[in-house]
Structures are given as structure tokens and as C-alpha cells.
Motif scaffolding. Structure first.
Motif, short mmCIF file in Angstrom:
data_model
loop_
_atom_site.label_atom_id
_atom_site.label_comp_id
_atom_site.label_asym_id
_atom_site.label_seq_id
_atom_site.Cartn_x
_atom_site.Cartn_y
_atom_site.Cartn_z
N TRP A 24 7.84 8.79 -24.99
CA TRP A 24 8.14 10.02 -24.25
C TRP A 24 9.59 10.03 -23.78
O TRP A 24 10.27 11.06 -23.84
N ARG A 25 10.07 8.89 -23.34
CA ARG A 25 11.46 8.80 -22.88
C ARG A 25 12.42 9.20 -24.01
O ARG A 25 13.44 9.86 -23.77
N ILE A 26 12.09 8.80 -25.21
CA ILE A 26 12.97 9.07 -26.35
C ILE A 26 12.79 10.48 -26.89
O ILE A 26 13.76 11.19 -27.17
N GLU A 27 11.53 10.90 -27.02
CA GLU A 27 11.23 12.14 -27.75
C GLU A 27 11.26 13.39 -26.89
O GLU A 27 11.51 14.48 -27.41
N SER A 28 10.99 13.28 -25.58
CA SER A 28 10.81 14.49 -24.78
C SER A 28 12.02 15.42 -24.76
O SER A 28 11.84 16.65 -24.84
N PRO A 29 13.26 14.91 -24.65
CA PRO A 29 14.38 15.87 -24.65
C PRO A 29 14.45 16.71 -25.91
O PRO A 29 14.65 17.92 -25.86
N ARG A 30 14.30 16.06 -27.07
CA ARG A 30 14.36 16.81 -28.34
C ARG A 30 13.17 17.75 -28.46
O ARG A 30 13.29 18.86 -28.98
N LEU A 31 12.01 17.29 -28.01
CA LEU A 31 10.81 18.12 -28.08
C LEU A 31 10.98 19.37 -27.23
O LEU A 31 10.73 20.50 -27.69
N ARG A 223 18.54 1.75 -20.96
CA ARG A 223 17.80 2.66 -21.83
C ARG A 223 18.78 3.19 -22.87
O ARG A 223 19.37 4.25 -22.70
N PRO A 224 18.98 2.45 -23.95
CA PRO A 224 20.01 2.80 -24.92
C PRO A 224 19.91 4.22 -25.47
O PRO A 224 20.94 4.83 -25.77
N ALA A 225 18.69 4.73 -25.61
CA ALA A 225 18.54 6.08 -26.18
C ALA A 225 19.24 7.12 -25.31
O ALA A 225 19.83 8.09 -25.83
N LEU A 226 19.19 6.95 -23.98
CA LEU A 226 19.86 7.90 -23.10
C LEU A 226 21.38 7.80 -23.26
O LEU A 226 22.08 8.82 -23.26
N CYS A 227 21.89 6.58 -23.38
CA CYS A 227 23.33 6.41 -23.62
C CYS A 227 23.74 7.09 -24.92
O CYS A 227 24.79 7.75 -24.99
N GLU A 228 22.92 6.94 -25.95
CA GLU A 228 23.24 7.55 -27.24
C GLU A 228 23.23 9.06 -27.15
O GLU A 228 24.12 9.74 -27.70
N ASP A 229 22.24 9.62 -26.46
CA ASP A 229 22.20 11.08 -26.30
C ASP A 229 23.43 11.57 -25.55
O ASP A 229 24.05 12.58 -25.93
N ALA A 230 23.79 10.89 -24.46
CA ALA A 230 24.95 11.30 -23.68
C ALA A 230 26.24 11.19 -24.50
O ALA A 230 27.08 12.10 -24.46
N LEU A 231 26.39 10.10 -25.24
CA LEU A 231 27.57 9.94 -26.08
C LEU A 231 27.65 11.03 -27.14
O LEU A 231 28.72 11.61 -27.39
N ARG A 232 26.52 11.30 -27.76
CA ARG A 232 26.51 12.33 -28.80
C ARG A 232 26.90 13.69 -28.22
O ARG A 232 27.73 14.41 -28.78
N LEU A 233 26.32 14.04 -27.08
CA LEU A 233 26.63 15.32 -26.46
C LEU A 233 28.09 15.36 -26.02
O LEU A 233 28.76 16.39 -26.16
N GLY A 234 28.60 14.25 -25.50
CA GLY A 234 30.00 14.21 -25.10
C GLY A 234 30.93 14.40 -26.27
O GLY A 234 31.93 15.13 -26.19
N ARG A 235 30.62 13.76 -27.38
CA ARG A 235 31.48 13.88 -28.57
C ARG A 235 31.42 15.30 -29.14
O ARG A 235 32.44 15.84 -29.60
N ILE A 236 30.24 15.90 -29.11
CA ILE A 236 30.13 17.29 -29.57
C ILE A 236 30.95 18.21 -28.67
O ILE A 236 31.65 19.11 -29.14
N LEU A 237 30.86 17.98 -27.36
CA LEU A 237 31.65 18.78 -26.42
C LEU A 237 33.15 18.63 -26.69
O LEU A 237 33.91 19.59 -26.56
#
Length: 442
Positions: A24-31, A223-237
Motif C-alpha cells: 500500500w505504501r508503494i502503490e497507493s499514490p499511483r492508484l 522508505r526508498p520508494a518515497l525518495c524515488e517518487d519525490a526525486l522523480r517529481l522534482g526532476r519533472i518539475l
């Protein structure tokens, strides 16, 4: 034998629930993001996602976690979305469109590398901007986005903001209601509207990163998945707003901090503090990317009549001081003190002052740092902030005041809700000699 069987069943159920929580921690944001794009209502999207979670809690302990849990959750949410529109008596055309949309959605969660190449129309990015819409207060924007994008509980968000949990819960409920009432579009803004909403988006992204970097609760230090999501969003921004220095400042800060991830956790998952880390394990590619982002931000500021560094750029400069030091002894602590002083003037807060105290202690001795820390002990917002007694304990230990240090480490251990951090603090308390065993946190 029956007791053994009962214990085995309970253990199996507990293991399944833990696995579901991790999924749930990994999938809920995308869901939630995918559902919000379709139903155009973040409140309904979250409800549908929660319904899918309930179904998983009912079925997975019996059947096991499916091979592709994200696809399973989306399929479950799909059926509930269709039921929702049926109950809402929408036009049959809308129902068919929804069914086709959900049926053709990609069910495989992309890996970080491919995700970084996503179009700016990415569902997660859209969800960030919806959650950070100007119709909401800053506090509500941050709380809602952390809930939807970070998958954090209201308790975790409350701890991140040092405010009561009911306050956060009310903010989230009101925010979702406001977005629905105002019919906020599910899209990435452009032009002047983008600039107006950027600061709260940056704040949210960094808070998500921080939760991944140092988890407030749970059994894992990171929680590496959260770091990855934040990094990805930051790079897109950074691609979306290429001329905004603070976007590059935030990206730089996250890149450099993320470079330490492998060195921050030991073989058994135990935390390893900055000065104890094996710097050979720091990711040099991420460091070089971070330093390049700092340079990019500086170039943009120079082109904007030499404006002052923003809060993220200053923090990135602090992180760069650590990244450039091959050993802890080579760290330019005097420069870090100066940067924290500048950050205090720009964005004053008790937490920044606490960090400045650590730098003061490293540059000028523990007594200098302790003086500032002692001044912060009366700060109401830090009353339940475990890092205050943790820092104080460290400084007292360096001054040879072991009994006081042990008491501070024990207090810090009682305040934290992260089990790995708690174990670390208990160990530091024991190293000071004496002391009783701490009970489990409530």
C-alpha cells in the motif's frame, strides 16, 4: 499441537498484513492518482482506493499477495468505480467511457528510470498540483498531498508538522471537500498559475522525500520508494519550470541527500549516522547531478539580477559541503555554520536552529552547540520532537556529562515512533552507562 497451529496461522496473517501495508505504501499514490484522473475527484479516488485496500485485506491473507499487487488493486478499484457511477446514475455513455478508460490503463508500475522519462502529464504530477491548488491553505495543500502522494497516515503527517493529529485530519477532510466543491481541474497548470503554486509544491515534494529518507514511524529507517517518487517529481518539475532557481535547488538537495542512501543503513537495516558512514558507498553520480543542479540554480539567480539563494538552495549548499568532504574531518563546518545562519534569516524555524546548533558544536565545540540547544528546550513546537533530546544527549556525552546524556537519549527513544531509530537511541543511552530498559512506545 493446536496451539502451535493457531500461532502459525496468526503469524501467517500478521505477515500478510505487513506485506499488504508495504504494498500500500508503494502503490497507493499511483492508484489514487490514476483514479483521480478518471473520476476527477480526489476524495472519491481515495475512497475507491481504500475500498480496494479493504478487499486486499480480506482476500490476500487467504490467497497470498498477487504477483502484480498494483494491477490487482487497480482492478478492484475499477469495479468499485463502475459501481460508484452506477449508483450515481450517470449517463450510460459516461459509464462506458469510464469502463474503457479503466480497462486500458497500464497496470505495471514503471521503474524509476523509465518513470523519470514520463511526460509532464504524469498522473502523480497532476495530483500534486491539484492537491496544491490555491483554493486550499498552504497547510491543507501540504497535508493532503502527503496523504495522497506519500501514502502517509494523519499521525505521520502530524508528527512531520509538529501539530495535533485531529488538526491534520480536519485539514484533509476540508481540503477534499473544497476541491470537489470548486471543481478543480485535474491538470498541470501553466504560465503565471504555475509560478504561484510552485512553492507549496516544492515544500510537499521535499516533505515526501524526507519521509522516505528518515521514516517517522514503522520498522524501517528509510522508505526508498518515497525518495524515488519525490526525486522523480522534482526532476519533472525542473523540466517543467527550467528557469526557476529554487526548483533546481530542491533537486540538488534531494540528489545529494539521496546519494548517501546506501551508506545510511547497515546490513541488518540499522541506521548509520552521517559521521559514521562509509563515504566510499556514497553515490558519486547523484552527487555530481546535485552539484550540477546547484550550479544551474546559481546561473539562473545571476541572470535574475543576482537574487539571494532560496531555502532549498541554501540547504543544498550545506549538503554539498558534506558531499565534497572525503572524510568527516575535512568537512567545512565553519561554512556550514554560516549557511545555517543565512537560512535562519531567510526561513527561521526551531528545527533550523537545532541544526545550526549541531554545526556550531562541530565547528566550535560541544559547549557552543549546547548553549543554543538549551535555549530551544522551552520551544513548545519541539516538546515532542525526538531530535531535540537526541542532539542534547550527544552534546552532553561529548562534554562527559554521561548521566544527563543517558537521560536525554532515553527520552528521545521514548518519543520516536521509528523502531530502528529507537533501537539506535537505546544503544546510545546504554553506551553512557546504567539506565533502565525502555518500554515499548504506545
Amino acid at each position: 499441537m493446536a496451539a502451535d497451529t493457531h500461532t502459525s496461522i496468526n503469524s501467517s496473517i500478521k505477515g500478510s498484513i505487513n506485506a499488504i501495508d508495504a504494498v500500500w505504501r508503494i502503490e497507493s499514490p499511483r492508484l489514487i492518482a490514476g483514479l483521480a484522473r478518471i473520476v476527477r475527484d480526489v476524495g472519491i479516488a481515495e475512497d475507491l482506493a481504500q475500498d480496494a485496500l479493504v478487499a486486499a485485506l480480506e482476500q490476500w491473507p487467504k490467497s497470498g499477495v498477487p504477483e502484480n499487487p498494483g494491477a490487482w488493486l487497480m482492478a478492484a478499484a475499477k469495479h468499485r468505480a463502475i459501481d460508484h457511477f452506477r449508483r450515481s446514475t450517470l449517463l450510460e455513455r459516461k459509464h462506458k467511457e469510464l469502463g474503457r478508460e479503466l480497462a486500458t490503463r497500464e497496470m505495471v508500475v514503471p521503474d524509476l528510470t523509465s518513470a523519470l522519462d514520463d511526460d509532464v502529464g504524469d498522473d502523480l504530477l497532476r495530483l500534486v498540483f491539484v492537491s496544491c491548488h490555491p483554493v486550499l491553505s498552504t497547510e491543507a495543500r501540504v497535508a493532503l498531498t502527503l496523504r495522497l502522494l506519500g501514502g502517509l497516515t494523519t499521525e505521520e503527517i502530524a508528527r512531520a508538522f509538529l501539530v495535533p493529529e485531529p488538526t491534520v485530519a480536519q485539514r484533509i477532510v476540508r481540503a477534499k471537500r473544497t476541491l470537489a466543491e470548486k471543481r478543480v481541474p485535474f491538470e498541470v497548470p501553466r504560465g503565471p498559475e504555475l509560478a504561484a503554486r510552485l512553492s507549496s509544491v516544492l515544500e510537499v515534494i521535499y516533505l515526501i522525500f524526507n519521509e522516505g529518507y528518515s521514516a517517522t514511524t514503522g520498522d524501517d529507517w528509510m522508505r526508498p520508494a518515497l525518495c524515488e517518487d519525490a526525486l522523480r517529481l522534482g526532476r519533472i518539475l525542473a523540466e517543467l519550470a527550467p528557469r526557476e532557481p529554487e526548483v533546481h535547488g530542491l533537486v540538488a538537495l534531494m540528489e545529494i541527500q539521496a546519494s548517501r542512501s546506501r551508506a545510511r543503513v547497515g546490513p541488518s537495516g540499522e541506521p548509520i549516522l552521517l559521521l559514521d558512514q562509509n563515504r566510499a558507498r556514497w553515490d558519486q553520480l547523484l552527487i555530481s547531478r546535485g552539484l550540477a543542479a546547484i550550479a544551474r540554480a546559481a546561473t539562473l539567480r545571476a541572470g535574475n539580477d543576482g537574487g539571494t539563494k532560496g531555502a532549498y538552495a541554501l540547504q543544498a549548499a550545506i549538503a554539498a559541503c558534506h558531499a565534497r568532504a572525503r572524510t568527516p574531518e575535512e568537512t567545512d563546518w565553519a561554512q556550514i555554520v554560516a549557511l545555517y545562519a543565512e537560512l535562519t534569516r531567510l526561513a527561521p524555524s526551531p528545527v533550523v536552529e537545532l541544526n545550526r546548533a549541531v554545526a556550531l558544536a562541530m565547528a566550535f565545540g560541544p559547549a557552543a552547540g549546547l548553549e543554543l540547544v538549551d535555549a530551544l528546550t522551552s520551544e513548545p513546537s519541539l516538546e515532542s520532537y525526538h531530535l531535540l533530546p537526541s542532539v542534547r544527549g550527544d552534546l552532553l556525552k561529548k562534554l562527559g556529562r554521561m548521566d544527563e546524556a543517558r537521560a536525554e537519549f532515553e527520552r528521545a527513544a521514548a518519543l520516536t515512533r521509528n523502531m530502528r531509530e529507537r533501537e539506535l537511541l537505546i544503544g546510545r543511552a546504554r553506551a553512557c552507562g546504567g539506565g533502565a530498559e525502555l518500554s515499548e512506545p504506545g
